[in-house]
Design a protein around this motif. Structure first.
Motif, short mmCIF file in Angstrom:
data_model
loop_
_atom_site.label_atom_id
_atom_site.label_comp_id
_atom_site.label_asym_id
_atom_site.label_seq_id
_atom_site.Cartn_x
_atom_site.Cartn_y
_atom_site.Cartn_z
N SER A 194 13.33 -2.20 -2.68
CA SER A 194 12.90 -2.84 -4.13
C SER A 194 11.67 -2.16 -4.49
N ARG A 195 11.50 -1.94 -5.91
CA ARG A 195 10.41 -1.59 -6.44
C ARG A 195 9.31 -2.64 -6.38
N GLU A 196 9.68 -3.72 -6.21
CA GLU A 196 8.25 -4.80 -6.17
C GLU A 196 7.80 -4.60 -4.94
N PHE A 197 8.65 -4.51 -3.58
CA PHE A 197 8.03 -4.49 -2.44
C PHE A 197 7.11 -3.38 -2.05
N LEU A 198 7.85 -2.18 -2.78
CA LEU A 198 7.26 -1.09 -2.54
C LEU A 198 5.78 -0.74 -3.18
N GLN A 199 5.74 -1.35 -4.58
CA GLN A 199 4.52 -1.52 -5.05
C GLN A 199 3.72 -2.53 -4.18
N ARG A 200 4.02 -3.50 -3.70
CA ARG A 200 3.17 -4.30 -2.94
C ARG A 200 2.49 -3.59 -1.72
N MET A 201 3.38 -2.67 -0.99
CA MET A 201 2.78 -1.94 0.03
C MET A 201 2.18 -0.66 0.10
N LEU A 202 2.20 -0.21 -1.31
CA LEU A 202 1.46 0.82 -1.79
C LEU A 202 0.23 0.98 -1.21
N PRO A 203 -0.58 0.09 -1.55
CA PRO A 203 -2.08 0.32 -1.26
C PRO A 203 -2.28 0.64 0.25
N GLN A 204 -1.48 -0.16 1.16
CA GLN A 204 -1.52 0.02 2.45
C GLN A 204 -1.07 1.43 2.96
N VAL A 205 0.00 1.80 2.30
CA VAL A 205 0.73 3.14 2.73
C VAL A 205 -0.57 4.21 2.39
N LYS A 206 -1.13 4.06 1.12
CA LYS A 206 -2.25 5.08 0.87
C LYS A 206 -3.53 4.99 1.99
N ILE A 207 -3.59 3.73 2.37
CA ILE A 207 -4.94 3.56 3.34
C ILE A 207 -4.46 4.32 4.66
N GLN A 208 -3.33 4.26 4.98
CA GLN A 208 -2.82 4.72 6.43
C GLN A 208 -2.76 6.12 6.09
N MET A 209 -2.01 6.79 5.03
CA MET A 209 -1.71 8.04 5.00
C MET A 209 -2.55 9.06 4.11
N GLY A 210 -3.54 8.36 3.60
CA GLY A 210 -4.28 9.18 2.81
C GLY A 210 -3.54 9.29 1.30
N ASP A 211 -4.09 9.29 0.21
CA ASP A 211 -3.41 9.17 -1.04
C ASP A 211 -3.28 10.76 -1.38
N GLN A 212 -2.07 11.05 -1.95
CA GLN A 212 -1.55 12.36 -2.56
C GLN A 212 -0.54 12.01 -3.68
N PRO A 213 -0.34 12.98 -4.37
CA PRO A 213 0.86 12.75 -5.45
C PRO A 213 2.01 12.20 -5.11
N ALA A 214 2.58 12.31 -4.19
CA ALA A 214 3.76 11.84 -3.65
C ALA A 214 3.83 10.34 -3.81
#
Lengths: 495, 495
Positions: free
Chosen positions: A305-325
């Motif tokens: 769901s969009r809501e959950f993905l948005q909730r997790m996005l900061p953690q995703v960026k911390i672990q994977m590094g930010d990038q346009p995708a």
């Protein structure tokens, strides 16, 4: 002197402790064991199966069940006794010679399949499969005679008690009236959107950390479970010690991430099965499809769901590094991509049911004797063309030879994937109704009210109620595939 | 109809497969299991013990043994039958009530000890220990009555069949005539040498890689085993899948390195037990002391030798980085340092026997009823002063409360450590005699001839011969502690 029911409880308590050892040795085999240990491990596990079968089919168990059925029992004990009788019947129904023959034919077929599939060797494979089908029909006939049902329904009942091919024909038939159209519309719609794909490599450690982060948000109890690595992801172990696994690919992190969410759904169900009845059959998960509904609730309803993905996005960026995708809209599009393809296990949420319905139709006809093994490829080609517009002619490897299930005769299992998806949609709809502010809560990562609902309505009941009753109690109605359609249209068409 | 012996073999084959599951679940518990799984795991393992005890003590097993003893059997089957009888007798000797009472008292004492030891609480601990000793004496009496031996000898026989306190008194008595002097001389000699200590940190990964490097040189079979981490290092699993563990300290790498060598010694024995008799008692390791002789052969005889250390030094430098402490002579001195201290598990090769003899003398007198639990601290203080010149008065934590063995009543175990060291010295001397160019081979890391000798003389025989016969066949004489003294003097005095 303890009552017949108490004696039965003690026997099943013992069996449950033995299952504990097999479960842990099984997890170890998939995650840890060096290759050379496999033969001795196989023999040890088989010896344990034989022992459990001996204990379970002891004539005394049958006598105790009859006696216990005369006792006055409370509701839970009564439900437990039903499950005990079911386990006893399943075990005593088949002669040992058939169980052994099927196990040998299945191992042989599966073992050869590991070479035959990459070699696209349908001829070699079908010869072995014929023996597996012959024995599965024999098994199905014995079960059918005992149940008073058709052969396929008797196999279905092993995985999904209470389910029938009549119900499936109607449910899946209805689904077939709208799914191909919907798929086509969604593919068309998505072809207009640009998608940026994440650029790796994504180190295994970072992916593992992300998985652990998400498991925490999803309430996984690390005091009673672990995340490990295996070739084929699974959720195993015992409720007190649930082992989930994933596999990592350094070029791509979404598969492992979504896989972890899926297995966490299974794990939370296991971890929250009723403690007070532990060791008894009534404390076990209700059915294969209900189990799948919990994993798909987490993965599909919540996780994509969009809501959950948005909730997790900061953690995703911390672990994977930010990038346009990892821009928010793009990230959502990435996880909601629909791409009909050959392979069931790689399928998106929308194509998946097409893979399942096709397998259901073929295996049902096969077990009922309406078709033979030689008829499978042509039927497969025809149905893949109809449902997903894909040409599989001559491509057995990515067609009718792709799955492990039939190799060892697990006929009746496939439908539970899509039943699970439908249950999940219906349950999620009920949660939405019960928690009006659900979207905000998910965005904030406050999932406790959702877990409470699942605990109240599903987890704590174990096998106390039939699947139908459980669903009715939880959602106010029997299985209604409408919610699944609504969910798919909402997410993929109207978003 | 199969013969009585064949039926017994089938029963023990089955027991062995069940032991496989317990062994793997046990390893998992030490290395992998989350804390919350411990209660359910304990119950599952206990249930399995009960089952195995039931199978083993079935009256039919006794009848079959009597029958099989009338059969004409080959040497190996005859040896196997001896081991089967031994297992049966050990299991039937003790009433279930005593086994259970001892298990409960032992668990209770051990559990409380985990708090009492750090708190230096002798009073609390001794109260629990008295109950363990009372039950251990009861057990010893029953075993003694059956064996026609003294109480302590009957316990000794559980770990080291054939060993007696008369032999120990003579062997250990002789050792006491020269060990304190030798120790003093070595300490004095080493006080003249300068030692440079390695400077950390030494990352866990590098230490693990070094361990794996050494295991390869020592011939560990990674197709049938693994290296893992646990709080207390062990060698476990089954011959087809041997699990060894170590623990890492980033400030210091020698402990983990020597620990891995030690456990690899155990592991090679297990991995090379006779395959053709697998599942039968005759295929099991001969005894606790012979097992220890294999670990100490690798760790003490081989692993701490100048030749082996020089062979490994390049790998050590690759993994740890070069530094002054890794200069060749200094590195040898580091691994051969002698420092009498309080703690047995931290003791060097030379002090270790002093710790063992002291424990032997106390536990023998305790089981025979010559002393009581309250007498232990004073005796401990006195003997530590005599043998190692160390004052332990009032320091129970680092004195008589330091070990886990007595907490659950494993009386008779301690002597096997020093017996193992003596066997190892005697075996190594025989290898030297058999392979004249041994030093050069070790320096080159060509250990295959050594492994072949161990395979020929120890590993392949399992429990086919008594310990005495095994040693006689391998070395041409019975246990001769002279080789141990010679080894220590050679390494620590005359080098």
């Amino acid at each position: 002197m303890s009552s017949a029911y108490q004696q039965l409880s003690a026997i099943f308590q013992r069996l449950s402790r033995f299952s504990h050892l097999s479960a842990i040795a099984g997890c170890d085999m998939q995650t840890t064991m060096p290759p050379g240990g496999s033969r001795a491990r196989g023999e040890a596990l088989a010896e344990m199966s034989v022992l459990q079968h001996e204990i379970l089919t002891d004539k005394r168990v049958g006598d105790l069940i009859q006696e216990a059925e005369q006792q006055s029992l409370n509701d839970v004990d009564r439900a437990n006794l039903l499950e005990i009788r079911r386990a006893y019947q399943q075990a005593t129904l088949l002669p040992a010679s058939l169980v052994e023959a099927k196990s040998i034919a299945g191992s042989h077929c599966e073992h050869a399949w590991r070479q035959q599939r990459p070699a696209n060797d349908w001829k070699g494979f079908s010869a072995n499969l014929k023996e597996v089908v012959r024995l599965s029909r024999e098994e199905a006939q014995l079960r059918a005679d005992a149940n008073g049902s058709s052969r396929y329904d008797a196999l279905l009942d092993v995985f999904e008690p209470g389910m029938t091919s009549a119900k499936l024909d109607s449910t899946f038939g209805e689904l077939k009236t709208w799914l191909p159209d919907l798929l086509q519309q969604v593919v068309e719609k998505q072809s207009q959107q640009e998608i940026i794909h994440p650029k790796g490599p994504f180190p295994v450690n970072a992916q593992r950390e992300l998985g652990l982060d998400i498991m925490k948000v999803l309430g996984f109890d690390f005091n009673h479970g672990r995340l490990d690595v295996s070739a084929h992801p699974f959720c195993g172990g015992v409720p007190e010690d649930v082992r989930i696994t994933t596999r990592y690919n350094e070029n791509e992190f979404l598969s492992a991430m979504m896989g972890v969410i899926h297995e966490t759904g299974h794990a939370r169900y296991e971890q929250n099965l009723p403690q007070q009845w532990r060791g008894q059959p009534v404390a076990l998960a209700r059915s294969t499809a209900i189990h799948e509904s919990q994993s798909l609730f987490m993965e599909m309803q919540l996780g994509r769901s969009r809501e959950f993905l948005q909730r997790m996005l900061p953690q995703v960026k911390i672990q994977m590094g930010d990038q346009p995708a990892l821009q928010s809209d793009n990230f959502v599009r990435l996880t909601q991509q629909v791409k009909p393809g050959y392979i069931r296990v790689d399928a998106d949420e929308l194509s998946y049911p097409a893979h399942v319905v096709l397998r259901y139709e073929i295996e049902r006809a096969l077990i009922e004797g309406e078709i033979e093994v030689d008829d499978i490829p042509a039927l497969w080609d025809e149905k893949m063309q109809q449902s997903l517009g894909i040409d599989t002619r001559g491509n057995y490897r990515d067609g009718c030879m792709q799955d492990i299930h039939w190799t060892d005769g697990a006929f009746g299992y496939f439908p539970t994937y899509t039943l699970g998806a439908m249950y999940a949609a219906q349950l999620f709809q009920a949660v939405k109704k019960a928690i009006p502010q659900l979207s905000e809560l998910i965005r904030e990562g406050d999932l406790q009210p959702v877990f409470n609902w699942l605990q109240q309505n599903i987890w704590q009941h174990g096998s106390r109620f039939s699947t139908e009753q459980l669903l009715l109690n939880a959602t106010g109605e029997a299985l209604n595939p409408h919610y699944f359609r609504q969910h798919l249209e909402q997410r993929y068409l109207h978003n």
